[in-house]
Design a protein around this motif. Structure first.
Motif, mmCIF file in Angstrom:
data_model
loop_
_atom_site.group_PDB
_atom_site.id
_atom_site.type_symbol
_atom_site.label_atom_id
_atom_site.label_comp_id
_atom_site.label_asym_id
_atom_site.label_seq_id
_atom_site.Cartn_x
_atom_site.Cartn_y
_atom_site.Cartn_z
ATOM 1 N N GLN A 174 47.619 30.498 31.282
ATOM 2 C CA GLN A 174 48.716 30.257 30.340
ATOM 3 C C GLN A 174 49.644 29.171 30.882
ATOM 4 O OE1 GLN A 174 50.733 33.811 29.124
ATOM 5 N NE2 GLN A 174 52.530 32.736 28.404
ATOM 6 N N GLN A 175 50.017 28.215 30.013
ATOM 7 C CA GLN A 175 50.928 27.135 30.377
ATOM 8 C C GLN A 175 52.365 27.528 30.000
ATOM 9 O OE1 GLN A 175 50.091 24.194 31.823
ATOM 10 N NE2 GLN A 175 47.853 24.492 31.786
ATOM 11 N N ILE A 176 53.296 27.384 30.953
ATOM 12 C CA ILE A 176 54.707 27.613 30.661
ATOM 13 C C ILE A 176 55.515 26.411 31.166
ATOM 14 C CG2 ILE A 176 54.503 30.128 30.748
ATOM 15 C CD1 ILE A 176 55.829 29.992 33.521
ATOM 16 N N LEU A 177 56.704 26.247 30.612
ATOM 17 C CA LEU A 177 57.604 25.145 30.993
ATOM 18 C C LEU A 177 58.719 25.713 31.868
ATOM 19 C CD1 LEU A 177 57.932 22.084 30.373
ATOM 20 C CD2 LEU A 177 59.554 22.758 28.585
ATOM 21 N N GLN A 215 55.285 21.453 33.829
ATOM 22 C CA GLN A 215 54.345 22.455 33.322
ATOM 23 C C GLN A 215 53.820 23.278 34.502
ATOM 24 O OE1 GLN A 215 53.230 23.280 30.331
ATOM 25 N NE2 GLN A 215 54.088 21.675 29.022
ATOM 26 N N LYS A 216 53.782 24.586 34.308
ATOM 27 C CA LYS A 216 53.235 25.480 35.331
ATOM 28 C C LYS A 216 52.139 26.341 34.702
ATOM 29 C CE LYS A 216 54.546 29.014 38.691
ATOM 30 N NZ LYS A 216 55.653 29.856 39.227
ATOM 31 N N GLU A 217 51.007 26.450 35.401
ATOM 32 C CA GLU A 217 49.889 27.260 34.887
ATOM 33 C C GLU A 217 49.823 28.569 35.665
ATOM 34 O OE1 GLU A 217 45.698 25.872 33.289
ATOM 35 O OE2 GLU A 217 45.595 26.161 35.458
ATOM 36 N N THR A 238 55.451 40.335 34.618
ATOM 37 C CA THR A 238 56.846 40.328 35.091
ATOM 38 C C THR A 238 56.955 39.749 36.490
ATOM 39 O OG1 THR A 238 56.511 42.621 35.810
ATOM 40 C CG2 THR A 238 57.542 42.267 33.656
ATOM 41 N N SER A 239 55.862 39.799 37.267
ATOM 42 C CA SER A 239 55.862 39.221 38.606
ATOM 43 C C SER A 239 55.502 37.740 38.584
ATOM 44 C CB SER A 239 54.885 39.971 39.506
ATOM 45 O OG SER A 239 55.239 41.321 39.616
ATOM 46 N N ARG A 240 54.809 37.305 37.555
ATOM 47 C CA ARG A 240 54.276 35.944 37.544
ATOM 48 C C ARG A 240 55.040 34.996 36.619
ATOM 49 N NH1 ARG A 240 47.710 36.842 37.904
ATOM 50 N NH2 ARG A 240 47.742 37.415 40.128
ATOM 51 N N ILE A 241 55.593 35.531 35.567
ATOM 52 C CA ILE A 241 56.314 34.679 34.629
ATOM 53 C C ILE A 241 57.800 34.772 34.970
ATOM 54 C CG2 ILE A 241 56.847 34.231 32.206
ATOM 55 C CD1 ILE A 241 54.220 35.556 31.464
ATOM 56 N N MET A 272 33.342 28.871 37.317
ATOM 57 C CA MET A 272 33.921 28.536 36.012
ATOM 58 C C MET A 272 35.369 29.015 35.897
ATOM 59 S SD MET A 272 30.697 29.370 33.495
ATOM 60 C CE MET A 272 31.501 28.708 32.044
ATOM 61 N N ALA A 273 35.678 30.166 36.468
ATOM 62 C CA ALA A 273 37.030 30.722 36.346
ATOM 63 C C ALA A 273 38.041 29.958 37.184
ATOM 64 C CB ALA A 273 37.015 32.191 36.752
ATOM 65 N N LYS A 274 37.596 29.437 38.322
ATOM 66 C CA LYS A 274 38.466 28.664 39.221
ATOM 67 C C LYS A 274 39.667 29.506 39.666
ATOM 68 C CE LYS A 274 36.833 24.319 37.274
ATOM 69 N NZ LYS A 274 37.137 23.077 36.546
ATOM 70 N N GLN A 275 40.912 29.076 39.302
ATOM 71 C CA GLN A 275 42.083 29.794 39.812
ATOM 72 C C GLN A 275 42.295 31.161 39.162
ATOM 73 O OE1 GLN A 275 42.164 26.677 38.669
ATOM 74 N NE2 GLN A 275 43.139 25.296 40.156
ATOM 75 N N ALA A 276 41.707 31.401 37.998
ATOM 76 C CA ALA A 276 41.927 32.677 37.299
ATOM 77 C C ALA A 276 41.060 33.764 37.907
ATOM 78 C CB ALA A 276 41.639 32.517 35.819
ATOM 79 N N CYS A 277 41.261 34.004 39.183
ATOM 80 C CA CYS A 277 40.362 34.911 39.901
ATOM 81 C C CYS A 277 41.161 35.816 40.832
ATOM 82 C CB CYS A 277 39.328 34.103 40.688
ATOM 83 S SG CYS A 277 37.878 35.074 41.169
ATOM 84 N N ASP A 278 41.846 36.781 40.257
ATOM 85 C CA ASP A 278 42.602 37.750 41.051
ATOM 86 C C ASP A 278 41.664 38.744 41.747
ATOM 87 O OD1 ASP A 278 44.993 36.624 40.327
ATOM 88 O OD2 ASP A 278 45.314 37.991 38.642
ATOM 89 N N VAL A 279 40.555 39.099 41.074
ATOM 90 C CA VAL A 279 39.608 40.082 41.607
ATOM 91 C C VAL A 279 38.196 39.520 41.454
ATOM 92 C CG1 VAL A 279 38.680 42.420 41.389
ATOM 93 C CG2 VAL A 279 41.114 42.008 40.976
ATOM 94 N N LYS A 280 37.400 39.608 42.512
ATOM 95 C CA LYS A 280 36.001 39.156 42.467
ATOM 96 C C LYS A 280 35.082 40.373 42.404
ATOM 97 C CE LYS A 280 36.963 35.057 45.285
ATOM 98 N NZ LYS A 280 36.700 34.389 46.587
ATOM 99 N N ARG A 281 34.046 40.260 41.588
ATOM 100 C CA ARG A 281 33.068 41.342 41.461
ATOM 101 C C ARG A 281 31.670 40.730 41.355
ATOM 102 N NH1 ARG A 281 36.261 46.017 39.819
ATOM 103 N NH2 ARG A 281 34.359 47.212 39.480
ATOM 104 N N LEU A 282 30.671 41.460 41.848
ATOM 105 C CA LEU A 282 29.290 40.997 41.774
ATOM 106 C C LEU A 282 28.632 41.623 40.559
ATOM 107 C CD1 LEU A 282 27.125 39.277 43.199
ATOM 108 C CD2 LEU A 282 26.425 41.343 44.434
#
Length: 782
Positions: free
Chosen positions: A639-642, A662-664, A683-686, A600-610
């Motif tokens: 988050q969507q940014i232009l 558009q960038k997600e 600050t690293s991503r935006i 369900m999270a798809k790309q929003a997955c920086d860390v995986k946990r069981l």
């Protein structure tokens, strides 16, 4: 005189005698004892062993039969009845209250001896003398005979014998065979052996002279006299009599039992009409546990008391109840029952919020919570441990008992809803001022050890809360649902991950030792320390503190109550059986910062946990802090940014020059920014704003601390003090400062920190302004 006249004369005499007796009976009625008020109260354990006894209003120790006021024949060993009747009155069932042959025999013995040697009294006459005491004179004997006739007139033989069983004297203030059996032999009269039955049969002849705790040799000689009589009349076999004679008279001293004094006092108060109250207590557990607690409390301070409860999770019976460290110790307020006393529970309610939040679809075991300074609300608690942890799993927050994540959780679940839920299952909380607040989850309420143990037992009972029972004979207990079986199992399993106190391995390998699901708690000001533990078989609760509410010396539940909890478990015969996992518990791979499952999270997955989930449900991550709002709101991690298609810089539609797209991006909750690895930070991503955008939005996530560098080391000498002035570079003058997660008393942009030798080690200084901007430096004192 004719035969007819003689018969009429005899008939007249009989009528006159009968009328005389009838009138005498009416004029001088028998004084019968009350059926209930004349009995002592005996509290016993589950096996009938005395715990504590309470004398009647006259100070007499007289015990009733099992579940009834009067001792009945069924409550007494047949061996005792045989010994009593053979020795005292073999013709009891055939005479009319008086045995003329016994009277004439006694008269001859008394004349020959020149003193009173024998009274020739039947059992009925002995009962008459108990009810109507008299002098040992001829008028007294005549009164005794008259009263014996009265007894035979009004009562059956069984009823007369039972009067004797209840009121015969056995030495001191002990009356009745049940009291004598408990006091001298520590057992009910139903369980008497041959030698014991013979001993108790002879005692009423001369209770003080034969008293076995003071004169065992005399008592043994008298007992053997009874055994010889039983042998002469072939009542018992020679083998049984010889074995009985080989037993020396050995009885308990007449020290009143005091095994569970506070529970006994409570049972007497709650069941005022009962005279024999059989509890669920196991004496072989209660005694050593009470002894250990008494010793343990000595090491905690002269005014410290302690309380411990042990409950069987299957039967819900209380097996041990130690209400104070020492019942007779005035300085420890030993007379105060701390099992029922209302105290602050500290963090011990957190597991139930954890489980209820799982049921409400707010979290799973690995949900992302935030352990950072709180900005938007007036309620700003800290942690007992140093510093803030930043991003933590719900499981870790419970195991480490972090305060701030649970304040976040109760704000999402609802403080009043939480209080209502506990009240629904029969375990209400005492609310200061009558209103709930987030402080409830950190101990800002009143509850008792008894209520906490009942709640924790639900973790081993599929989330069902049962009333605890103290009586061996009780109605079927009805439960109420606190949480689902899945939530209860996940909570139980999470608490099993809390490390045991140092040194408590039970002498077993990690695979063999019992895995206790346990939680500690420490109330504000260190006034109460708690430890509650659960296995599939038992629940144990521990409390320590000052009954008068005075603080203890920086005591924590982990270091003070924890060892006592694990020692108690070491006294139990735990079967080490695992708690069966419900089929509704589903393991899922979940993602941070999104919170949902991987699919369900798809790309929003920086860390995986069981994670353990209920029915596979994986909710979004909760928003950390809602200000004055209440209820659950979830963080949206995508988050969507232009951005400018050529430069990749961020633009707004009002200031874009050239093509845009558009960038997600994936973002974590803003409050966690300074606790994240650099690669996860905004600050690293935006990207920064394009130069074409002259009007840049105000950023609120940066705040500089001046006067101290990150990583700085301060050297301090003995008895020396270093004062450091620091300042937050912020446009907002309202700044909150935290040193090692504890708020400093200042709301200004600048503050002073005093470093002492007691602060040797690493430290964390944080400044937060009213807009949520955070500054952080770490330093070391050596």
């Amino acid at each position: 005189m004719t035969k007819r006249h003689i018969r009429l004369a005899l008939l007249g005499l009989v009528l006159i005698y009968g009328i005389t007796l009838k009138v005498a009976d009416a004029v001088w009625p028998l004084k019968m004892p009350s059926s209930s008020q004349s009995f002592s109260t005996l509290i016993s354990d589950r096996d009938g062993q005395p715990l504590r006894a309470f004398a009647d209003d006259q100070g007499i120790w007289r015990y009733q039969g099992i579940w009834r006021y009067q001792v009945k024949l069924a409550d007494v060993s047949a061996k005792y009845i045989e010994a009593l009747l053979t020795f005292e009155d073999r013709h009891f069932y055939s005479h009319l209250g008086v045995n003329p042959f016994s009277l004439f025999r006694a008269l001859g013995q008394n004349i020959a001896g020149g003193r009173i040697v024998s009274g020739g009294s039947t059992l009925t006459m002995q009962v008459a003398r108990i009810l109507h005491p008299h002098a040992r004179t001829i008028p007294g004997k005549l009164q005794q005979i008259f009263r014996a006739f009265q007894l035979e007139w009004h009562f059956s033989k069984t009823e007369i014998l039972e009067l004797y069983l209840n009121y015969a004297p056995f030495g001191g203030t002990i009356e009745g065979v049940q009291a004598a059996s408990y006091q001298y032999l520590q057992k009910p009269a139903l369980d008497l052996r041959y030698s014991e039955a013979a001993l108790l049969a002879v005692l009423p002849q001369s209770p003080s002279w034969f008293r076995p705790d003071r004169h065992p040799k005399r008592a043994e000689k008298a007992r053997n006299k009874v055994l010889n009589r039983l042998a002469d009349f072939k009542v018992w076999s020679d083998d049984d009599i010889q074995k009985a004679k080989k037993e020396h008279v050995s009885v308990w001293s007449l020290k009143r039992p005091m095994v569970a004094p506070l529970l006994s006092r409570r049972m007497k108060r709650e069941h005022p009409q009962s005279r024999l109250i059989q509890t669920t207590i196991k004496s072989d557990l209660q005694r050593p546990l009470a002894d250990y607690i008494r010793t343990y409390a000595v090491g905690q301070g002269e005014r410290v008391s302690a309380a411990v409860m042990v409950v069987d999770n299957a039967s819900h019976e209380v097996l041990a109840y130690v209400g104070s460290a020492d019942f007779s110790h005035a300085k420890r307020s030993g007379y105060v029952d701390m099992v029922t006393a209302l105290r602050s529970p500290g963090s011990t309610l957190k597991p139930f919020l954890f489980g209820l939040s799982i049921d409400d679809g707010l979290i799973h075991s690995e949900s992302l919570l935030t352990d950072v300074p709180r900005i938007l609300t007036a309620y700003r608690p800290g942690n007992f441990s140093k510093g803030f942890s930043g991003p933590v799993a719900a499981r870790e927050a419970l195991q480490r008992s972090l305060n701030i994540p649970f304040v976040q959780l109760i704000e999402a679940y609802g403080d009043q809803k939480f209080v209502n839920r506990l009240s629904h299952v029969g375990q209400p909380l005492k609310l200061p001022g009558g209103a709930a607040s987030p402080a409830v989850i950190l101990g800002g309420v009143g509850t008792s050890l008894e209520r906490l143990v009942a709640l924790y037992s639900a973790l081993a009972n599929d989330g069902n809360v049962y009333p605890l029972t103290y009586l061996k004979e009780h109605d079927v207990l009805q439960s109420r649902r606190l949480m689902s079986p899945a939530a209860a199992w996940i909570t139980f399993t999470t608490l099993q991950g809390v490390k045991a106190p140092q040194g408590f391995g039970f002498g077993l390998s990690e695979a063999q030792r019992p895995r206790i699901a346990w939680k500690t708690g420490t109330s504000w000001g260190h006034r109460d320390v708690w430890a509650i533990g659960v296995t599939p078989q038992y629940t144990v609760g521990v409390w320590l503190g000052h009954p008068d509410g005075q603080p203890m010396k920086k005591s924590l539940g982990m270091t003070v109550a924890g060892p006592l909890l694990f020692t108690t478990f070491s006294l139990l015969d735990d079967r080490l059986s695992p708690l069966k996992m419900p089929i509704t518990v589903v393991q899922k791979t979940v993602c941070w910062p999104d919170g949902r499952s991987l699919e369900m999270a798809k790309q929003a997955c920086d860390v995986k946990r069981l994670a353990y989930t209920k029915d596979g449900i994986t909710p979004l991550t909760l928003r950390p802090e809602l200000g004055a709002k209440r209820g659950a709101e979830f963080h949206l991690s995508r988050q969507q940014i232009l951005v400018n298609a050529n430069t990749g810089q961020r633009v707004l539609r009002s200031c874009s020059a050239g093509p845009t797209l558009q960038k997600e991006i994936t973002t974590w909750p803003m409050a966690l920014e300074h606790w994240l690895p650099p690669k996860f930070r905004r600050t690293s991503r935006i990207p920064g704003f394009d130069s074409a955008c002259a009007a840049l939005p105000i950023t609120r996530d940066k705040l500089r601390i001046l006067g101290m560098d990150d990583g700085q080391i301060f050297h301090i000498l003995d008895e020396d003090v270093i004062k450091i002035s620091v300042r937050a570079e912020s446009k907002n003058p309202d700044v909150t400062w935290y040193l090692d997660a504890k708020p400093l008393i200042t709301n200004r942009q600048s503050t002073k920190i005093i470093l002492k030798t007691t602060m040797i080690g690493n430290h964390d200084l944080i400044a937060v302004d009213a807009q949520g901007a955070v500054g952080r430096v770490q330093f070391k004192v050596q």
